[in-house]
Design an enzyme around this catalytic site. Structure first.
Site, PDB file in Angstrom:
ATOM      1  N   LYS A 153       0.886  -1.165   0.000  1.00  0.00           N
ATOM      2  CA  LYS A 153       0.000   0.000   0.000  1.00  0.00           C
ATOM      3  C   LYS A 153       0.924   1.215   0.000  1.00  0.00           C
ATOM      4  CE  LYS A 153      -1.850   3.120   1.970  1.00  0.00           C
ATOM      5  NZ  LYS A 153      -1.780   4.542   1.524  1.00  0.00           N
ATOM      6  N   GLU A 228       8.971   0.692  11.088  1.00  0.00           N
ATOM      7  CA  GLU A 228      10.045   1.673  10.840  1.00  0.00           C
ATOM      8  C   GLU A 228       9.392   3.040  10.993  1.00  0.00           C
ATOM      9  OE1 GLU A 228      13.054   0.886  10.552  1.00  0.00           O
ATOM     10  OE2 GLU A 228      13.279  -1.006   9.491  1.00  0.00           O
ATOM     11  N   CYS A 262      13.625   9.962   7.626  1.00  0.00           N
ATOM     12  CA  CYS A 262      13.519   9.497   9.018  1.00  0.00           C
ATOM     13  C   CYS A 262      14.877   9.533   9.711  1.00  0.00           C
ATOM     14  CB  CYS A 262      12.931   8.097   9.039  1.00  0.00           C
ATOM     15  SG  CYS A 262      13.794   6.976   7.943  1.00  0.00           S
ATOM     16  N   GLU A 354       9.713  15.850  15.749  1.00  0.00           N
ATOM     17  CA  GLU A 354      10.102  15.546  14.367  1.00  0.00           C
ATOM     18  C   GLU A 354       9.392  16.533  13.442  1.00  0.00           C
ATOM     19  OE1 GLU A 354       8.638  11.972  12.330  1.00  0.00           O
ATOM     20  OE2 GLU A 354      10.655  11.654  11.558  1.00  0.00           O
TER      21      GLU A 354
END
Ligand code: NAP
Length: 451
Positions: A153, A228, A262, A354
């Site tokens: 996906k 992750e 990331c 973040e």
């Protein structure tokens, strides 16, 4: 439901993609179950051959894939080429995994005991928009090598290169429905991967918030998950480092992929005795960092992925924030934001959250203990760098920082032949490296009684 994919550099529509419904996702899963049963009957050597052909097909299409990624994701062409190359490398690397799924013969009383590595069956891979091709193939290649069918996906914003990979796989000889890419909404297609009983393993790459949601739903189906997730990695520069090398490497450690990485080192920790010299050198490097049309061969940074994300990144840089210096970015159409360096305090939101954009927050530290304490004072633990020429310090600090991937005197994070993954809220489990194929299997123990 149809949706339009936008070029983030120009804001122009590129393609209309059809998002799948829940029923269509269920049908795709049923097809995958049947395809996997056939794939399991193919010998390991023949499975390896098909995967190698798939790798070669990707290699032949590197440039096309790279160009498509530039248009869909805004990645500079040189970066997009490296990503396409990594896709074929990962496929080549795991193609031989089909023949390396070694079990054990364990001495026991009364018979013979053997272990086997059985594939899960159907694996669901859910990917983010920041590295569409590579985050898909990290799951797809070892999952197929282990004998699974795999469904991907892709993120709604960036499905095009992943769809192209599925076409290439089919052309290379993968059985129909073995590797399917199912565009659509995370809350529909992604959620169905997590809740459908036939999908036995999920690889989720994305935000920590959605990752937690995926893990809790998967738990109620006792389903294997690899996560992750987000990061807020530290770049620690000690006074005994090469200040020039560390300063010159810093812009790409945060601004590559427009900070939408990331592993971005979004927290910069500089020892106070070299702070002034380091910041002077960093300013030069940031001002030289080339932000322009990603099709330009010299481009180092493209736009952000969407209007919505641009708004989020801007909200982290209000007028009263203390900007140390900024690079430049194009004006006009496209979701542009300049490389930005902020004088920070460890409690500032820019230093703790973040941002996932080209924003670097800098603090000073006095000594090694303080650097380690600041580096670890975060819920995340994905990546990071340590700059020092003292080997003992490099070993001490790299063992003390709570992070899954560290580099010393470098800002590199990913090599497909080494394990990758996060500590704490940055994830669970590891991808890549020599053990990845085994992670797409369940160990079965069989005892043969000998009379
Ligand atoms: P996201 O919003 O969490 O989305 C990731 C994927 O999950 C998308 O495909 C999304 O679909 C799907 N999704 C959304 N809701 C879902 C649900 N309820 N069930 C199942 N799937 C669902 O993340 P993102 O904004 O795309 O990516 C940025 C984040 O990814 C950052 O936090 C970054 O640090 C992290 N990341 C981590 C790594 C790593 O290796 N650790 C690598 C890359 C990125 P839609 O497209 O429909 O939203």
């Amino acid at each position: 439901m149809d949706y339009t994919v936008i070029n983030p550099s120009t804001e122009e529509p590129i393609e209309i993609v059809r998002g799948l419904s829940r029923d269509e996702t269920d049908q795709a899963i049923d097809h995958a179950v049947r395809a996997q049963a056939k794939w399991l009957k193919v010998s390991p050597g023949d499975r390896a051959k098909v995967l190698r052909r798939f790798a070669n097909a990707v290699e032949d299409q590197h440039e096309e894939l790279a160009l498509l990624e530039v248009v869909n994701s805004g990645h500079p062409i040189s970066n997009a080429r490296a990503e396409a190359e990594q896709v074929s490398q990962v496929l080549h690397y795991y193609s031989s995994g089909t023949e390396r799924l070694l079990g054990k013969q364990i001495p026991v009383a009364g018979g013979m005991n053997v272990t086997f590595h059985e594939p899960f069956g159907v694996v669901g891979v859910i990917t983010p928009w920041n590295f569409p091709m590579t985050s898909a193939i990290w799951g797809v290649a070892p999952a197929l090598a282990a004998g699974n069918a795999v469904l991907v996906k892709p993120a709604e914003l960036t499905p095009l290169t992943t769809l192209k990979l599925a076409e290439l796989g089919l052309e290379a000889g993968l059985p129909e429905y073995l590797f399917q890419v199912l565009p659509g909404k995370g809350s529909i297609v992604g959620d169905r991967f997590v809740t459908h009983p036939s999908v036995r393993k999920i690889v989720f790459t994305g935000s920590t918030e959605i990752g937690i949601n995926v893990m809790s739903k998967a738990a109620s189906h006792v389903k294997d998950v690899t996560l992750e997730l987000g990061g807020k990695s530290a770049n620690i520069v000690f006074s005994d480092a090469s200040v020039r090398e560390a300063a010159e490497a810093t812009p790409s450690s945060i601004f590559d992929n427009s900070g939408q990485d990331c592993c971005a080192r979004s927290r910069l920790l500089v020892q106070e005795s070299i702070y002034e010299e380091f910041m002077e050198r960093l300013e030069v490097a940031v001002r030289e960092y080339k932000v322009c049309d990603p099709m330009d061969e010299t481009s180092q940074m493209g736009p952000l992925i969407s209007k919505h994300h641009l708004k989020t990144v801007k909200s982290f840089v209000p007028d009263d924030v203390s900007i140390a210096f900024q690079g430049t970015s194009p004006q006009g159409r496209g979701f542009w934001f300049p490389p930005t360096v902020i004088n920070s305090d460890v409690s500032d939101v820019q230093f703790t959250d973040e941002i996932f954009g080209p924003v670097l927050s800098v603090v000073r530290f006095k000594n090694e203990d303080e650097a380690i304490r600041i580096a670890n004072d975060t819920p995340y633990g994905l990546s990071g760098s340590i700059w020092t020429n003292d080997l003992s310090r490099a070993v001490r600090v790299s063992r003390a920082v709570e992070s899954g991937n560290l580099s010393v005197n470098s800002h590199s994070s990913v090599r497909y032949s080494t394990p990758f993954g996060g500590f704490k809220h940055s994830g669970l489990g590891r991808e890549l490296g020599p053990d990845a194929v085994h992670k797409f299997t369940e160990e079965k123990n069989v005892f043969f009684a000998i009379g």
